[in-house]
Motif scaffolding. Structure first.
Motif: not given
Length: 245
Positions: A17-23
């Motif tokens: 799934p689309p995920l926003q990670g570090i920074l």
């Protein structure tokens, strides 16, 4: 640009799934033969364990772990380039594949036992005749006990606490063994903690494992508290360095 590496997975794991990670960088997958890595771009050479970074990494790993078998990397793992990452994945392909087979279909659960009382040592003394006798011998004289006598008493208390912890950890692990794939006894944290147990549990069996934990809790003293954590990625069951014979 460098890449922050969250975890290793199988290349045939399917779309993430689309995920926003570090920074707040989007995560994506890099395949290298039978294995792959979930990553996001990272311009930093070192990533400090700040709350926002820990939370982002945990969010990504928790979401991925619900769907994929993962080998989670240690927090702060950054490669200089995609080429370096591919070299790592290809160079350790057999080891990574073996580890993925080990955790196939499983997640990590945590079970912690702790004293309900605020004074664990007094609790042990009250329930251990050997400690009571040693305490009475040490402090029963007219003169204050010698430094050596107090050291001997302290060593006896420490040894009694160690045995108590080992006995309870072994007892609980024996009761949980049938409900999981593997169990590990980890170091305790703090004086009040009795046992710190990591369990590798099939995703489909998490409810059964939790029921086994509650059943084991009923077999111990009421003064022992149980805490269940997870499901998490199997951090304590991943060994990315080859075993030494």
């Amino acid at each position: 640009m460098g890449l922050y590496v969250y975890a290793v997975a199988s290349s045939d794991a399917g779309e993430a799934p689309p995920l926003q990670g570090i920074l707040d960088r989007p995560t994506f997958r890099i395949d290298a033969g039978p294995v792959s890595a979930f990553v996001s771009e990272c311009p930093l050479k070192t990533l400090w364990a700040e709350r926002k970074h820990l939370a982002a990494a945990h969010r990504v790993l928790s979401t991925l772990s619900a769907k994929f078998d993962l080998l989670p990397m240690a927090f702060g793992t950054i490669t200089k380039s995609e080429s370096d990452l591919r070299q790592f994945l290809e160079g350790r392909r057999d080891l990574l594949t073996e580890q993925l087979q080990r955790v196939s279909g499983a997640v990590e659960m945590a079970v912690r036992l702790s004293f309900e009382t605020d004074d664990p040592l007094a609790y042990l003394v009250a329930r251990t005749p050997e400690l009571q006798d040693a305490r009475n011998r040490t402090f029963s004289g007219r003169r204050p006990p010698s430094h050596e006598a107090k050291i001997r008493l302290g060593q006896l208390v420490d040894e009694t606490l160690r045995r108590y912890r080992e006995t309870h950890a072994a007892r609980v692990m024996s009761m949980l063994d049938a409900s999981c794939i593997e169990l590990i006894s980890l170091p305790v944290r703090g004086e009040r903690e009795i046992a710190n147990i990591a369990a590798l549990v099939l995703r489909a069996s998490v409810d059964d494992f939790e029921a086994a934990v509650h059943a084991s809790a009923r077999q111990l003293d009421e003064d022992v508290a149980f805490n269940i954590g997870g499901p998490w990625p199997p951090h304590n069951f991943v060994q990315l360095e080859p075993r030494k014979e």
